[in-house]
Design a protein around this motif. Structure first.
Motif, PDB file in Angstrom:
ATOM      1  N   VAL A 186      -6.137  -0.723   5.323  1.00  0.00           N
ATOM      2  CA  VAL A 186      -4.610  -1.370   4.904  1.00  0.00           C
ATOM      3  C   VAL A 186      -4.395  -1.326   3.375  1.00  0.00           C
ATOM      4  O   VAL A 186      -3.375  -0.927   2.785  1.00  0.00           O
ATOM      5  CB  VAL A 186      -4.710  -2.837   5.272  1.00  0.00           C
ATOM      6  N   VAL A 187      -5.597  -1.654   2.607  1.00  0.00           N
ATOM      7  CA  VAL A 187      -5.538  -1.459   1.173  1.00  0.00           C
ATOM      8  C   VAL A 187      -5.325  -0.186   0.574  1.00  0.00           C
ATOM      9  O   VAL A 187      -4.696  -0.026  -0.384  1.00  0.00           O
ATOM     10  CB  VAL A 187      -6.626  -2.226   0.511  1.00  0.00           C
ATOM     11  N   ALA A 188      -6.071   0.793   1.210  1.00  0.00           N
ATOM     12  CA  ALA A 188      -5.906   2.239   0.739  1.00  0.00           C
ATOM     13  C   ALA A 188      -4.397   2.717   1.373  1.00  0.00           C
ATOM     14  O   ALA A 188      -4.057   3.397   0.315  1.00  0.00           O
ATOM     15  CB  ALA A 188      -7.050   3.106   1.603  1.00  0.00           C
ATOM     16  N   ARG A 189      -3.884   2.369   2.236  1.00  0.00           N
ATOM     17  CA  ARG A 189      -2.499   2.660   2.579  1.00  0.00           C
ATOM     18  C   ARG A 189      -1.546   2.203   1.586  1.00  0.00           C
ATOM     19  O   ARG A 189      -0.704   2.863   1.263  1.00  0.00           O
ATOM     20  CB  ARG A 189      -2.284   2.522   4.316  1.00  0.00           C
ATOM     21  N   ALA A 193      -3.666   5.795  -0.925  1.00  0.00           N
ATOM     22  CA  ALA A 193      -4.783   6.686  -1.234  1.00  0.00           C
ATOM     23  C   ALA A 193      -5.279   7.591  -0.077  1.00  0.00           C
ATOM     24  O   ALA A 193      -4.629   7.365   1.254  1.00  0.00           O
ATOM     25  CB  ALA A 193      -5.818   5.668  -1.424  1.00  0.00           C
ATOM     26  N   ASP A 194      -5.979   8.529   0.080  1.00  0.00           N
ATOM     27  CA  ASP A 194      -6.282   9.470   1.020  1.00  0.00           C
ATOM     28  C   ASP A 194      -7.183   8.661   2.031  1.00  0.00           C
ATOM     29  O   ASP A 194      -8.350   8.062   1.868  1.00  0.00           O
ATOM     30  CB  ASP A 194      -7.117  10.675   0.560  1.00  0.00           C
ATOM     31  N   VAL A 195      -6.837   8.397   3.272  1.00  0.00           N
ATOM     32  CA  VAL A 195      -7.678   7.697   4.279  1.00  0.00           C
ATOM     33  C   VAL A 195      -8.302   8.550   5.485  1.00  0.00           C
ATOM     34  O   VAL A 195      -8.656   7.746   6.527  1.00  0.00           O
ATOM     35  CB  VAL A 195      -7.049   6.564   4.772  1.00  0.00           C
ATOM     36  N   SER A 196      -8.252   9.791   5.150  1.00  0.00           N
ATOM     37  CA  SER A 196      -8.780  10.700   6.245  1.00  0.00           C
ATOM     38  C   SER A 196     -10.178  10.383   6.556  1.00  0.00           C
ATOM     39  O   SER A 196     -10.560  10.086   7.608  1.00  0.00           O
ATOM     40  CB  SER A 196      -8.629  12.295   5.711  1.00  0.00           C
ATOM     41  N   ALA A 235      -2.281  -7.868   1.014  1.00  0.00           N
ATOM     42  CA  ALA A 235      -1.501  -6.642   0.470  1.00  0.00           C
ATOM     43  C   ALA A 235      -0.087  -6.821   0.198  1.00  0.00           C
ATOM     44  O   ALA A 235       0.386  -6.207  -0.658  1.00  0.00           O
ATOM     45  CB  ALA A 235      -1.855  -5.460   1.331  1.00  0.00           C
ATOM     46  N   TYR A 236       0.567  -7.530   1.048  1.00  0.00           N
ATOM     47  CA  TYR A 236       2.018  -7.327   1.241  1.00  0.00           C
ATOM     48  C   TYR A 236       2.833  -8.694   0.978  1.00  0.00           C
ATOM     49  O   TYR A 236       4.006  -8.874   1.157  1.00  0.00           O
ATOM     50  CB  TYR A 236       2.732  -6.722   2.460  1.00  0.00           C
TER      51      TYR A 236
END
Length: 269
Positions: A186-189, A193-196, A235-236
């Protein structure tokens, strides 16, 4: 007066300066930690201490395994057979009472998340905590990270309480670890950021959850869902009065978890 690099400072002046100086904040509103990974290291130490206690008292046969693991309903074991009787009747049958949450072992939803027996089990969980924990501490701050970890573990325990067989014990920090995976996602999204690579790791762990034997899918899924919800709150939350929104959101999740335990207990009673 206190010695300083240049001259002297009065103690009251120093205290006032510390009080009025704003603390550095993380991107999500927490106080920026001064020591890298302190909470994660402390959690690892607690898990290691519980594991050492279990090993020192018999490993799989340790009485602490039955006391600390989460078992929805208590059971009386006489020989190799189990009986659905009360703890008081168990003593008359010369049996061993294995406590359960619905019978009053209220500590098990939390203690089970710190309990391990097999070396590979604790090894993989603590390695994941070592990798994920410090990163999230830097982004969330210590208090928010600790609340996320513990509450994700409790959501996982609630799922175990509802969905696992009544007399089957479950143990391990995996629910909380899956909560950290979800939170990092969630934080990366949120940061775009790239979450692959993270998605590949989550996918591998999901496959192991459902296709490997002896793994509590209930705890994993519950912890992951809990981590998604809690990280979403962090985060939101609106920037204005962000801490208030975050605390209220976490409190709401805690109330729902408590309600889930209460309803399940009533059903098992």
């Amino acid at each position: 007066m206190n010695d300083a690099p240049v001259g002297f400072h009065c103690p009251d002046c120093v205290a006032e300066a510390r009080r009025t100086t704003r603390q550095a904040r993380t991107p999500l509103g927490g106080v920026r930690p001064g020591t890298y990974g302190l909470v994660s290291k402390t959690l690892i130490a607690i898990n290691a201490a519980v594991w050492a206690l279990i090993l020192a008292t018999g490993g799989n046969g340790s009485v602490w395994v039955d006391r600390l693991s989460i078992r929805p309903k208590g059971a009386c074991v006489v020989g190799n057979r189990g009986y659905d009787v009360s703890s008081s009747l168990c003593s008359t049958q010369h049996g061993t009472w294995l406590p359960g949450v619905s019978d009053g072992a209220w500590w098990q939803p939390l203690t089970s998340t710190f309990t391990h027996v097999e070396p590979l089990h604790i090894g993989f969980n603590m390695l994941a905590l070592w990798i994920l924990g410090p990163q999230l501490e830097l982004v969330l701050g210590r208090a928010r990270f600790l609340a996320l970890y513990l509450l994700s573990g409790l959501v996982g325990s609630a799922a175990v309480y509802w969905l696992s067989p009544e007399y089957t014990p479950t143990l391990g920090a995996s629910g909380a670890i899956f909560g950290l995976m979800a939170a990092l996602l969630v934080v990366a999204r949120k940061a775009r950021a790239d979450v692959s690579q993270l998605m590949v790791w989550i996918g591998i762990n999901a496959a192991l959850t459902f296709f490997a034997s002896g793994i509590s899918w209930q705890g994993h899924v519950g912890g992951f869902v809990g981590g998604l919800v809690l990280a979403g709150i962090l985060a939101y939350a609106p920037r204005e009065r962000r801490t208030t929104w975050q605390v209220a959101g976490f409190a709401g999740v805690a109330v729902l978890v408590a309600l889930a335990f209460a309803l399940r207990t009533a059903g098992l009673g």
